[in-house]
Write a protein that holds these residues in place. Structure first.
Motif: not given
Lengths: 326, 326
Positions: B17-19, B21-23
């Motif tokens: 989920g963080g990936m 959101a970040a990319h």
């Protein structure tokens, strides 16, 4: 203590040797890391520096679109004025030099002295003091300078590359700092090679909120909590100091010993927090950028962007640690 | 154990989920990380994957000039065939799909099964088995696949981007593996979130030579030594397996918990070792690329380049973890 070094005394020098060997676009001389090729006539030169142990800060940000030179001190120790003077003279292409200084007493003093002594060069300094955790600390009068340094160096570097004059580069650098805030949380202490044992004791059940990048104490200790809860602590601290609003540049930064996977878990929580405010993650960085040796933990830095700052952030950059767009 | 996660069960999902959101250039769906925009007609699709906990491998190498999709399994656990089948179908632009598989029993089985079941797609697999430390191990028949995976993914990705056919992309991928060797040394164990305690015990005075990326045992334990001595152990192991000769691509890789400063100290020693042989460091990477959660330690990977491989290595790449030249 197990560290991949030869001796505690030679660690900084040895690491600089490794940087020189790994990055042909850098030149390392007398404890200064330069962009190879020398100053570009008419371009403002950018010099930063500070204690070692925060890699890739600062030497990892030397290159096209960012710093012209970095002055690494000993571990957690300011560079000496001689290094800064030498760097300042070497990078001045006739348009003057910007010093980017993190707000620690030693750094401020030594950069000030160097600016005075480099009297043939037109020098302006910008102070970075983005850490909202504490007002004064072990090594600081006022707020500490941490993650925003990366933003200031990148954005000021892009503007200098465009040929802006020194006053303008300095103004925008200061504006980036004013629009930025940071907050860090430590899970473990760091261990300096010379001390050979952890800088402070932190029980296996607790975390330190508002940690500094040298292991300086933060605000308080609390029991270990979930990524969601720790992200909320950091984000509330930032938001209560400067409201999260509009387009944000967000960095989730590892302190050196934290796996990338955990930083992404945190970033998801940070992004969810931002969504709940009147703001949007417009640009982001996730990784180790301003570290504290082997410390486990993280910091979050946010900067309120505008169109100009976004454009300058997006501009090409080519350094060991930040590279895109060319 | 202190980890920046919400729960051990949700850690992989939360990090993905963080990936996402970040990319924005990535798309995460059903446990597969894709390049956004879908397959490019006529381009060979590249799929890799493996257990999580090695970040940025593999999802951090999805993007222009490298992978089309990555299939992350649970921590230190192979992805399941369904993920791989789904990824294979989704990235096939009509020119077939290359599977890049690290040599671990579970990965090999599941990629094989997926290749069979994705019967409408033309699939060729390349096995990465570059680790010279041990012949068989806890999870492997034959040599383990480690650092060379990054080289294979980058170089095969560049070739696919140029429009080369599947057989040629697979041939060159295999050649990169054959020309590459790795060796790792651990200072500490890693700790998986589900176990909550170190995978193995390593006294504060010793290091494990030839460690695997899941904490599998290596060749032997020896007392902690200097960076110079440990670099020499690793480089002798590589050199005795495949002579260091000509232009080399050299990666000094951190295992997750090792400060960048120490990796540069090591790189200086590795470069000095290479200088003493009939070889030259032509290209290099220094940083965390194939990690083992929070393990402290490093690995060295070398690949004997030729002109074609150098050109493909230098070709533009745009992924979260490797980015240059566009």
């Amino acid at each position: 203590m197990k560290k991949l070094i030869n001796t505690a005394e030679s660690a900084v020098e040895d690491a600089l040797g490794g940087m020189a060997a790994a990055h042909p676009a850098l030149r390392v001389q007398d404890r200064v890391v330069y962009r190879a090729g020398g100053p570009r006539p008419g371009k403002v030169g950018l010099v930063s520096g500070g204690g070692s142990g925060h890699e890739p800060l600062h030497a990892g940000f030397v290159g096209y679109g960012m710093l012209d030179a970095a002055c690494p001190g000993e571990i957690f120790t300011s560079p000496v004025p001689d290094q800064i003077i030498e760097a300042t003279r070497a990078v001045d292409g006739g348009a003057g030099v910007l010093h980017i200084v993190k707000n620690y007493t030693g750094d401020v003093l030594n950069f000030e002295m160097a600016a005075e002594l480099a009297e043939d060069n037109d020098v302006v300094s910008v102070l970075v003091d983005d850490d909202v955790a504490v007002q004064n600390s072990l090594y600081t009068a006022g707020r500490r300078g941490t993650g925003a340094t990366v933003f200031v160096e990148k954005i000021a570097g892009a503007l200098a590359e465009e040929g802006a004059p020194l006053t303008e580069v300095a103004r925008v650098a200061g504006e980036v700092n004013e629009r930025s805030r940071s907050f860090g949380i430590a899970l473990t202490s760091c261990t300096t090679p010379s001390a050979g044992k952890p800088t402070f004791d932190l029980p296996d059940t607790d975390v330190e909120l508002g940690i500094g990048i040298h292991g300086e104490p933060g605000r308080t200790r609390v029991p270990m909590a979930s990524a969601r809860e720790l992200a909320a602590v950091a984000m509330e601290a930032l938001h209560s100091d400067l409201a999260l609003q509009g387009d944000l540049l967000v960095m989730v930064n590892g302190m050196g010993g934290t796996p990338l996977m955990e930083l992404y878990v945190l970033f998801a929580e940070v992004a969810a927090f931002v969504k709940g405010k009147d703001a949007r993650v417009a640009r982001s960085l996730v990784g180790n950028y301003v570290t504290s040796l082997d410390m486990q933990g993280f910091s979050v830095t946010v900067c309120r962007l505008d169109d100009t700052l976004t454009r300058l952030w997006d501009a090409p950059v080519e350094t060991p640690a930040l590279r895109w767009g060319r």
